[in-house]
Design a protein around this motif. Structure first.
Motif, mmCIF file in Angstrom:
data_model
loop_
_atom_site.group_PDB
_atom_site.id
_atom_site.type_symbol
_atom_site.label_atom_id
_atom_site.label_comp_id
_atom_site.label_asym_id
_atom_site.label_seq_id
_atom_site.Cartn_x
_atom_site.Cartn_y
_atom_site.Cartn_z
ATOM 1 N N SER A 1 0.824 -1.213 0.000
ATOM 2 C CA SER A 1 0.000 0.000 0.000
ATOM 3 C C SER A 1 0.853 1.256 0.000
ATOM 4 O O SER A 1 0.522 2.248 -0.663
ATOM 5 N N VAL A 2 1.960 1.224 0.742
ATOM 6 C CA VAL A 2 2.843 2.381 0.858
ATOM 7 C C VAL A 2 4.283 1.880 0.896
ATOM 8 O O VAL A 2 4.562 0.821 1.465
ATOM 9 N N VAL A 3 5.191 2.643 0.290
ATOM 10 C CA VAL A 3 6.625 2.369 0.372
ATOM 11 C C VAL A 3 7.297 3.604 0.956
ATOM 12 O O VAL A 3 7.174 4.707 0.413
ATOM 13 N N LEU A 4 8.007 3.417 2.065
ATOM 14 C CA LEU A 4 8.675 4.520 2.742
ATOM 15 C C LEU A 4 10.165 4.497 2.435
ATOM 16 O O LEU A 4 10.800 3.441 2.466
ATOM 17 N N GLY A 5 10.738 5.658 2.164
ATOM 18 C CA GLY A 5 12.174 5.748 1.911
ATOM 19 C C GLY A 5 12.520 5.253 0.522
ATOM 20 O O GLY A 5 11.746 5.374 -0.423
#
Length: 427
Positions: free
Chosen positions: A232-236
């Protein structure tokens, strides 16, 4: 192997998870155009042509010809050591008697009347309800509010994935577990953390954050969706071009009661504590006797933590005695010779003070009473998971301890059923 695991609070997960939407026509075309092989279409056409040739052969009477060829092969192959294969083929074709296939044997009526009947299909022993298996599968897919849920991260034969387990508690024995669904990952997972942040709106969510060995980013997956192919989300995601020299950080842990306080343990035989509220402060440092494996803050105080080491020992520290200018002056509160190999997993019980679980490369899981200056082992088990890599107590059912290891199997130990635990901590 199971490298990390996380309990999901009861009642958070949707009772019936949603199924991810299939890829769009444009996405499918893009995947097809991006296929490096490029021969899948021609291979499919060749298979279709083979099927058409077989049908034509049946219609033109080539079955009889094949039988004759098989007979000839059977006779000629008797001169060879491998004749058994052709003989078997000939005998099988003869038994079918393809020449008289359409002729019925005398005295045999394929459509004779039925001698027995039953008022309903439920009473007929020869009929099986085809919906039984489907109903059981649907029932297994429903997550009940009383069910425990554990997310295990691991890898098997270069297949990296998250497995969502359902934990069904039972009286007097360890709980029953089964896999509800899994999520395919692109890289080997190192750590997980459950999140209730409302990433997709609403009051709260049900997500798992995953840190992987080969990715410079954190992936966040929605646990209420099955058959999902992307997080759903990718951080960094920023790759450093130059690697810094020096020792690596092996473990980190945030203080439960002071969330701005962070511990870090390293291969340089040290543990450092920093307070984010005072960034200019150099922090406090402790020296230990071997490489750091794990760190854990005591959830019942804001001043105690334990560190596990590669040499099989566990040391406890009280930060109230720390001195920033002299790391070696702060001696441990206690030292345990806990295991024969590295202590690769630690877990405090969130509801029972002074109850600590440890796991090791020696395949043992031990429970410790830390209530005095001389901690003692109150229970130990080999749960057949191989080398132990991860431990976690349930917040909802504090007696349940989840264990993952090198064999890739999840085990859940009901620690209250152990006599030593019950005698020391009660039920």
């Amino acid at each position: 192997m199971i490298s990390a695991l996380s309990w999901i609070p009861k009642g958070v997960a949707k009772s019936v998870p949603e199924v991810a939407e299939p890829p769009s026509k444009e996405e499918i075309e893009e995947m097809i155009n991006g296929d490096a092989g490029g021969d899948s279409g021609s291979e499919a056409e060749e298979e279709d042509e083979k099927d058409m040739d077989l049908d034509a052969a049946k219609e033109s009477g080539e079955v009889e010809q094949a039988l004759a060829v098989a007979n000839a092969l059977g006779r000629s192959s008797k001169k060879h050591k491998s004749a058994g294969n052709f003989d078997d083929l000939t005998d099988a074709l003869k038994e079918l008697d393809m020449d008289n296939y359409d002729e019925e044997e005398e005295g045999v009526n394929l459509f004779s009347s039925v001698d027995h009947y039953y008022p309903s299909n439920d009473m007929d022993p020869y009929l099986k309800d085809e919906d039984d298996d489907d109903s059981e599968e649907l029932e297994d897919m429903v997550i009940q509010p009383k069910d425990g849920v554990i997310v295990c991260a691991g890898s098997e034969d270069d297949f990296h994935h998250l497995e969502v387990y359902i934990v069904e508690e039972s009286d007097g024995s360890d709980p029953h577990t089964y896999v509800h669904h899994d999520i395919v990952l692109s890289e080997f997972p190192l750590c997980t953390a459950w999140l209730d942040c409302p990433i997709k709106g609403g009051e709260r969510g049900n997500f798992i954050a995953v840190g992987s060995m080969g990715l410079p980013s954190i992936e966040i997956w929605d646990l209420d969706i099955i058959e999902e192919v992307e997080p759903s989300v990718v951080l960094g995601g920023i790759v450093e071009k130059k690697k810094e020299k020096g020792k690596k950080v092996q473990a980190v842990a945030w203080n439960h009661q002071e969330p701005q306080v962070l511990l870090s343990g390293s291969f340089d035989h040290s543990v450092v504590m920093k307070d984010g509220r005072v960034p200019s402060h150099p922090g406090f440092k402790w020296s230990v006797t071997a490489d750091v494996e794990c760190l854990a803050w005591d959830p019942h105080t804001n001043y105690s933590f334990v560190v596990s080491l590669e040499d099989g020992t566990i040391q406890g520290f009280d930060i109230r005695a720390a001195k920033s200018d002299s790391p070696s002056s702060s001696r441990p509160s206690f030292t345990l010779n806990a295991h024969d190999k590295e202590v690769s997993a630690l877990a405090y019980n969130p509801s029972v003070p002074n109850l600590l679980a440890t796991g090791s490369g020696d395949k043992m899981v031990k429970l410790w009473d830390l209530s005095n200056n001389q901690p003692s082992c109150v229970a130990s088990r080999n749960l057949k998971v191989g080398a132990v890599f991860s431990l976690s107590f349930s917040e909802d059912s504090p007696s349940l301890l989840a264990i993952g290891g090198s064999r890739g199997d999840l085990k859940v130990w009901d620690t209250s059923s152990d006599a030593g635990v019950a005698r020391r901590f009660g039920k």
